[in-house]
Design a protein around this motif. Structure first.
Motif, PDB file in Angstrom:
ATOM      1  N   VAL A 103       7.777  -2.325  -9.515  1.00  0.00           N
ATOM      2  CA  VAL A 103       6.413  -1.851  -9.268  1.00  0.00           C
ATOM      3  C   VAL A 103       6.471  -0.394  -8.841  1.00  0.00           C
ATOM      4  CG1 VAL A 103       4.316  -2.192  -7.924  1.00  0.00           C
ATOM      5  CG2 VAL A 103       5.677  -4.168  -8.643  1.00  0.00           C
ATOM      6  N   THR A 104       5.740   0.447  -9.560  1.00  0.00           N
ATOM      7  CA  THR A 104       5.756   1.880  -9.255  1.00  0.00           C
ATOM      8  C   THR A 104       4.453   2.366  -8.633  1.00  0.00           C
ATOM      9  OG1 THR A 104       5.054   2.297 -11.532  1.00  0.00           O
ATOM     10  CG2 THR A 104       7.423   2.406 -11.077  1.00  0.00           C
ATOM     11  N   VAL A 105       3.373   1.665  -8.892  1.00  0.00           N
ATOM     12  CA  VAL A 105       2.059   2.064  -8.370  1.00  0.00           C
ATOM     13  C   VAL A 105       1.276   0.819  -7.960  1.00  0.00           C
ATOM     14  CG1 VAL A 105      -0.081   3.335  -8.830  1.00  0.00           C
ATOM     15  CG2 VAL A 105       2.006   3.936 -10.085  1.00  0.00           C
ATOM     16  N   VAL A 106       0.666   0.872  -6.784  1.00  0.00           N
ATOM     17  CA  VAL A 106      -0.281  -0.173  -6.368  1.00  0.00           C
ATOM     18  C   VAL A 106      -1.535   0.526  -5.883  1.00  0.00           C
ATOM     19  CG1 VAL A 106      -0.635  -2.233  -4.963  1.00  0.00           C
ATOM     20  CG2 VAL A 106       1.682  -1.469  -5.461  1.00  0.00           C
ATOM     21  N   THR A 107      -2.669   0.159  -6.414  1.00  0.00           N
ATOM     22  CA  THR A 107      -3.901   0.836  -5.991  1.00  0.00           C
ATOM     23  C   THR A 107      -4.789  -0.090  -5.172  1.00  0.00           C
ATOM     24  OG1 THR A 107      -5.450   0.242  -7.771  1.00  0.00           O
ATOM     25  CG2 THR A 107      -3.842   1.984  -8.268  1.00  0.00           C
ATOM     26  N   SER A 108      -5.587   0.546  -4.334  1.00  0.00           N
ATOM     27  CA  SER A 108      -6.638  -0.149  -3.595  1.00  0.00           C
ATOM     28  C   SER A 108      -7.559   0.908  -3.036  1.00  0.00           C
ATOM     29  CB  SER A 108      -6.049  -0.978  -2.450  1.00  0.00           C
ATOM     30  OG  SER A 108      -7.083  -1.365  -1.564  1.00  0.00           O
ATOM     31  N   ARG A 109      -8.810   0.841  -3.405  1.00  0.00           N
ATOM     32  CA  ARG A 109      -9.763   1.836  -2.914  1.00  0.00           C
ATOM     33  C   ARG A 109      -9.853   1.821  -1.397  1.00  0.00           C
ATOM     34  NH1 ARG A 109     -12.437   4.398  -6.903  1.00  0.00           N
ATOM     35  NH2 ARG A 109     -12.962   3.091  -8.674  1.00  0.00           N
ATOM     36  N   GLN A 110     -10.050   0.617  -0.824  1.00  0.00           N
ATOM     37  CA  GLN A 110     -10.266   0.562   0.625  1.00  0.00           C
ATOM     38  C   GLN A 110      -9.000   0.896   1.421  1.00  0.00           C
ATOM     39  OE1 GLN A 110     -10.673  -2.619  -1.371  1.00  0.00           O
ATOM     40  NE2 GLN A 110     -11.730  -3.862   0.190  1.00  0.00           N
ATOM     41  N   ALA A 111      -7.852   0.541   0.849  1.00  0.00           N
ATOM     42  CA  ALA A 111      -6.627   0.649   1.634  1.00  0.00           C
ATOM     43  C   ALA A 111      -5.795   1.869   1.247  1.00  0.00           C
ATOM     44  CB  ALA A 111      -5.808  -0.624   1.477  1.00  0.00           C
ATOM     45  N   ALA A 112      -6.363   2.755   0.445  1.00  0.00           N
ATOM     46  CA  ALA A 112      -5.573   3.903  -0.025  1.00  0.00           C
ATOM     47  C   ALA A 112      -4.958   4.648   1.158  1.00  0.00           C
ATOM     48  CB  ALA A 112      -6.458   4.840  -0.845  1.00  0.00           C
ATOM     49  N   GLY A 113      -3.689   4.949   1.037  1.00  0.00           N
ATOM     50  CA  GLY A 113      -2.983   5.645   2.096  1.00  0.00           C
ATOM     51  C   GLY A 113      -2.224   4.729   3.029  1.00  0.00           C
ATOM     52  N   GLN A 114      -2.567   3.462   3.024  1.00  0.00           N
ATOM     53  CA  GLN A 114      -1.912   2.506   3.928  1.00  0.00           C
ATOM     54  C   GLN A 114      -0.647   1.951   3.264  1.00  0.00           C
ATOM     55  OE1 GLN A 114      -4.440  -0.815   4.983  1.00  0.00           O
ATOM     56  NE2 GLN A 114      -2.939  -1.670   6.410  1.00  0.00           N
ATOM     57  N   PRO A 115       0.448   1.905   4.007  1.00  0.00           N
ATOM     58  CA  PRO A 115       1.630   1.257   3.436  1.00  0.00           C
ATOM     59  C   PRO A 115       1.321  -0.209   3.110  1.00  0.00           C
ATOM     60  CG  PRO A 115       2.241   2.511   5.390  1.00  0.00           C
ATOM     61  CD  PRO A 115       0.730   2.501   5.331  1.00  0.00           C
ATOM     62  N   VAL A 116       1.777  -0.636   1.952  1.00  0.00           N
ATOM     63  CA  VAL A 116       1.545  -2.016   1.534  1.00  0.00           C
ATOM     64  C   VAL A 116       2.083  -2.998   2.575  1.00  0.00           C
ATOM     65  CG1 VAL A 116       2.204  -3.737  -0.195  1.00  0.00           C
ATOM     66  CG2 VAL A 116       1.511  -1.429  -0.915  1.00  0.00           C
ATOM     67  N   ASP A 127       2.265  -2.700   5.673  1.00  0.00           N
ATOM     68  CA  ASP A 127       1.443  -2.811   6.878  1.00  0.00           C
ATOM     69  C   ASP A 127       0.394  -3.894   6.705  1.00  0.00           C
ATOM     70  OD1 ASP A 127       2.802  -0.753   8.038  1.00  0.00           O
ATOM     71  OD2 ASP A 127       1.036   0.479   8.447  1.00  0.00           O
ATOM     72  N   MET A 128      -0.219  -3.926   5.537  1.00  0.00           N
ATOM     73  CA  MET A 128      -1.217  -4.968   5.287  1.00  0.00           C
ATOM     74  C   MET A 128      -0.558  -6.329   5.129  1.00  0.00           C
ATOM     75  SD  MET A 128      -4.129  -5.212   2.307  1.00  0.00           S
ATOM     76  CE  MET A 128      -5.125  -3.860   2.923  1.00  0.00           C
ATOM     77  N   PHE A 129       0.594  -6.345   4.479  1.00  0.00           N
ATOM     78  CA  PHE A 129       1.306  -7.600   4.221  1.00  0.00           C
ATOM     79  C   PHE A 129       2.709  -7.529   4.819  1.00  0.00           C
ATOM     80  CE2 PHE A 129      -1.526  -7.137   0.401  1.00  0.00           C
ATOM     81  CZ  PHE A 129      -2.421  -8.137   0.735  1.00  0.00           C
ATOM     82  N   PRO A 130       2.838  -7.851   6.117  1.00  0.00           N
ATOM     83  CA  PRO A 130       4.154  -7.744   6.760  1.00  0.00           C
ATOM     84  C   PRO A 130       5.220  -8.602   6.080  1.00  0.00           C
ATOM     85  CG  PRO A 130       2.425  -8.062   8.396  1.00  0.00           C
ATOM     86  CD  PRO A 130       1.786  -8.250   7.063  1.00  0.00           C
ATOM     87  N   SER A 131       4.790  -9.615   5.331  1.00  0.00           N
ATOM     88  CA  SER A 131       5.770 -10.429   4.603  1.00  0.00           C
ATOM     89  C   SER A 131       6.570  -9.569   3.633  1.00  0.00           C
ATOM     90  CB  SER A 131       5.057 -11.545   3.831  1.00  0.00           C
ATOM     91  OG  SER A 131       4.132 -10.992   2.918  1.00  0.00           O
ATOM     92  N   LEU A 132       6.041  -8.423   3.240  1.00  0.00           N
ATOM     93  CA  LEU A 132       6.725  -7.565   2.263  1.00  0.00           C
ATOM     94  C   LEU A 132       7.537  -6.449   2.916  1.00  0.00           C
ATOM     95  CD1 LEU A 132       3.861  -7.393  -0.394  1.00  0.00           C
ATOM     96  CD2 LEU A 132       5.975  -8.728  -0.519  1.00  0.00           C
ATOM     97  N   ARG A 133       7.619  -6.455   4.240  1.00  0.00           N
ATOM     98  CA  ARG A 133       8.469  -5.456   4.912  1.00  0.00           C
ATOM     99  C   ARG A 133       9.891  -5.570   4.399  1.00  0.00           C
ATOM    100  NH1 ARG A 133       7.359  -3.025   9.879  1.00  0.00           N
ATOM    101  NH2 ARG A 133       9.487  -3.448  10.583  1.00  0.00           N
ATOM    102  N   GLY A 134      10.426  -4.455   3.969  1.00  0.00           N
ATOM    103  CA  GLY A 134      11.779  -4.465   3.428  1.00  0.00           C
ATOM    104  C   GLY A 134      11.816  -4.708   1.932  1.00  0.00           C
ATOM    105  N   TRP A 135      10.710  -5.120   1.368  1.00  0.00           N
ATOM    106  CA  TRP A 135      10.666  -5.399  -0.063  1.00  0.00           C
ATOM    107  C   TRP A 135       9.841  -4.379  -0.832  1.00  0.00           C
ATOM    108  CZ3 TRP A 135      13.999  -8.974  -1.552  1.00  0.00           C
ATOM    109  CH2 TRP A 135      14.418  -9.901  -0.601  1.00  0.00           C
TER     110      TRP A 135
END
Lengths: 348, 348, 348, 348
Positions: free
Chosen positions: D32-45, D47-55
């Motif tokens: 995955v090279t790009v993930v978009t979200s209008r509301q969450a732009a700028g936020q590390p993925v 942070d929203m989904f701690p299950s993905l920390r490190g991934w």
């Protein structure tokens, strides 16, 4: 002065027992005098069920016919099928009236009982005299009964959904289906692996598609309503919740019968205090009846076609067991039908 | 002949509202005459809460001081903090007594309120006259109060656990901890992502460790009991259940105080109908109080050491909100303290 | 060419077994060759666990030392405590290395084991040689071990939270508390009433406050870290969820130690691939580790006081059991520590 | 050397997004090279989904066609219906291939789309070129497609159950019913009151009986399989679980067709790696597919009658959304169909 009914519970350590105790704690005219349990004899009821601390001071006792016959006007029988038919007759012979919550006296045709339950019936004479305790069908007979066979949980939800359609003769005999979902308390309080939280939570599965023991009971009721033999496809499911049955009942309309379905249902249950026919377009959740004796029904006819869908929800432990048993008791003793059952469901 | 209390609910579309309606439906001496909700005005209450079909015939109304003042002897205020302090005074000025379930009148020290709630207090005069509605502490003042500030859910569970220890002066001021777990209904009925079933179910997490708004309320109560300032470490958790608070309250005993802890608790709450001190060695579950106004407490002193552990369970919507509010109403109007609250918890 | 490790599972019909099979199905260098179960011998594994259809073609076998010794390089022992110590030595004597997931080899002091488990230890010589398999503490010894005692679930979550504090000597010996919440799978797959969905769902309760068998194991680990005897107040809880442990670990700081806590934790676990020290102010949920071998930690010091709170979450069946066992296997055989364990947690 | 596919996710902050990220984290050939979200732009993925920390190290970005077109070989479109049809064409015009997880390109008949979704279709030319991405039906077309319309969750479960029966022409056109139960994640990650844990947990309800938007999509697929127009009664339910769909599909057999049903299903899906036809008499639970891309089917014919019942279970977020999308991606780019999807379900 009003007298108080003396009530016994034979086999009171399961979910039926604790629910009877909860309901009867608030009953204005009945008092529990004896609760039996072989395994728990000697243990205070409120030790096993701390929810009843302050409400129930009794200890579980060994089952004893003399004690029950002398101390009770009515006994609720909560022991399993196969056991009930051995214990209930002695009580009846002593003049105690009985509401049996097992399956032993529900199926009038002894051969059918023996086929599905794999046991020789031990009390065929009482089987003949037993009254099937679905008050929405049988109120007069219940009033006079010595022995009431309290309906099963699935049978209650499914019969109430189909009754108006069958009595009015508006549906085809082919294509009748009940797709029913039950909470895990329907499986009882005995420990079984598939009912563990770790197994049953966050999952859903069907069971008994080839044939569930509630099927002959349901078909018996549907056939009586139709005046002829009715066959049903019945698919029960274990849903990841504690209480509640959600039965989706499907039938194909005959001819042009669909127009007045809502009226048909409202008229059929106009005098039934515990059956609530919801407005058209409703989707009652099991939550809306939790802890109460209501059955809520909603009738749908998607896109105006032949297929009718009746949604039927009950609390399996109340209208599907202990609540209906108390409703039957009220009828048997001339008490107001709603006595002890007039509390609203718990939401959320 | 006994008169019936006319009751209004200001802000009745949340969990507090529906729970008040459920409880009051069974109250022998009170009747709900008005329920307001800005968003739901005009909608039948039973449309939003089908569980109340047959129990509540009212429609939600726009909040209106005249209507409430004329139609009610008492108003339960269920609007959020920050709103309540603007709406309650007008009712009080008209002579209506109020039980406010928001936080607006709970914290006597206005500066502390304003620090934690980030708002200037709009009714400081009434804040001074408000009585903190924890009946196990304040019954005489509650009886005479015009305005009762109904305690928060966590504060109820935590204060009842610590009160006997602080009043008896047997614990150290250092090392007091409340590790509290709440069901999701504590977060209210407004839609929030973290409270979705898909998020909150089958998971557990702490929140607000740096500082939760219930902390100053708890510390105020504990300090009053101790007669000096008390600090607490308070760690709330979201537990994957609908109702219930399980608070584990930890403290270090001073000196040789441990011997009589069980007696201390039993004596302290001997006259409190809704506090149940369990036998030694007990582990009350939140299930054992679900739907009821009980707080069950169990006192432990593992391996006979300095550390005391008090387990405290309540239903956050009953003893932690609506039930306690009705208990306060009963006291305010000279009714039996248990009126409308004498129903057993629901198990399973 | 890389060889494949041949792995056996002794006692594979419980949750530990099915989780080992799930994890090992994705392991690049290990293959399960034997799975035993006395009760299920002869039954295909995928019949009992349909989730493994297509992944595991084995049948459960009767446990047989010869078969395991000949077919396996390593055996995971999943039989209960009291049984493991009788079966494991024969395997070790045949040169098979063992990761034992029972409690039988965790507690080095035989007298302590016998006091808490009420059994005479059957293999004291192997008890002396067993290595406690917490890789974050013991990696060198694990690499060389013939027998690894895999830590318990609570002990894993609690030790990882306290280790940095004890090793750094910054906390008081008094007032150490672990308030831990576990999902129901921690109670195993054997049917028990209190773990039924109908009992355990939508409720929360503590248990074993007077003394839980994991307590001596935890105290042993904490004492080793501290270099002196450490006592803990340990309060486990049954939470209404399937998997997950949320341990809140409380301690009182000595002196002015609080400033660098975050750095202390980050430095301590910098080289530990499965311990994730969250940013300051975090509240990790058990959901964030579900299905994975991670332990997530968050360190708090509310209002800058003496009290430190470490939140520690793991999946009890992975880092608390099967995942840690595979991590140990990887270390024992010189495989990458993360082999087979490099899958993200499942959310939602 | 094998190249790595560069993948974008347009609208990645919902459950589809996080599940794509989880699956793709383990994909051997895609990144995955790009993930978009209008509301969450700028936020590390993470942070929203701690299950993905490190991934996942990415931040959410504002959606930008240039960025996606330049950085990606394929884009998964996770924005809602009505939005997708406005954003997808620009990507396709730049030569990026797209798997759209919204409903915008699923229904070939534009008028039907516009009737059910109440919007004018913004990209009718692309609607004509879109390939319906049910690999068990459409693999050849999917391989060559620029735009794949990923099926809905209910449509996947229901179509797979009915396909063999319709293709073989063994069932009546009348009486086809799908009674389907979905976990709450099917309702998305946006906050809605009826999906709160406090509302949806421990309850069950039907919805959309009068007409659900997945119905035309299902009927389109069933009609294609039958070679003629097929009507279905579709009753979806909200079940109190996080993930999973359990669809009970009912049909009436024509003539003497029932004998070979099991063979019919096994033959139909013999080459489908993700469809598991269970042995006769099975009752697959949704737990048995949780976290995996499997659909498990069981065919029943109660009492040998005309009624056939097919039980179909999937994980709504995997085979019903993100997993099937990755399966489609694999086919589109000539990768092994199971790449990234070869992990066993999670039990318990």
């Amino acid at each position: 002065m009003e007298t108080t009914l003396r009530v016994g519970i034979l086999g009171g350590s399961g979910y039926t027992g604790v629910e009877l105790l909860r309901i009867l704690a608030g009953h204005p005219r009945a008092e529990v005098t004896v609760v039996t349990s072989r395994q728990a004899a000697g243990q205070p009821v409120a030790d096993m069920f701390p929810s009843l601390r302050g409400w129930v001071d009794l200890e579980f006792e060994e089952p004893d016919t003399d004690r029950l016959a002398e101390g009770c006007d009515l006994v609720f029988c909560g022991v399993p099928h196969g056991v009930a038919m051995h214990q209930v007759p002695a009580l009846l012979d002593r003049g105690v009236r009985v509401v049996d919550l097992s399956a032993d006296f529900r199926i009038a045709d002894r051969a059918v009982y023996e086929e599905w339950y794999k046991e020789t019936h031990a009390a065929p004479a009482w089987l003949e005299r037993a009254v099937y305790g679905l008050p929405e069908v049988n109120t007069p007979a219940i009033r006079d009964a010595a022995l009431v066979a309290n309906p099963g949980c699935y049978p209650t939800a499914v019969q109430l959904a189909f009754l108006p359609l069958l009595e009015a003769g508006v549906i085809s005999r082919e294509g009748m289906i009940a797709d029913a979902k039950s909470g895990a308390s329907g499986g009882g309080r005995e420990a079984k692996t598939h009912l563990l939280l770790a197994e049953a939570s966050d999952s859903m599965s069907a069971y008994g598609v080839a044939g569930h023991r509630h099927l002959p009971e349901i078909e018996q009721g549907l056939s009586r309503a139709a005046g002829e033999s009715v066959a049903l496809t019945f698919v029960p499911h274990l849903a990841p919740m504690i209480r509640g049955i959600h039965a989706d009942c499907y039938a194909l309309l005959d001819g042009e019968a669909g127009a007045g379905l809502q009226d048909l249902f409202e008229a059929r249950f106009g005098g039934s205090p515990f059956v609530d026919v919801m407005p058209e377009g409703s989707h009652p959740g099991t939550r809306s009846v939790r802890g109460s004796n209501f059955c809520r029904l909603a009738v749908h006819r998607p896109r105006g076609g032949r297929q009718v869908v009746v949604l039927s929800v009950i609390d399996n432990l109340v209208k599907g067991a202990a609540g209906q048993a108390v409703q039957n008791m009220n009828l048997m003793f001339g008490l107001p039908e709603e006595a002890g059952l007039d509390t609203p469901p718990m939401q959320p």
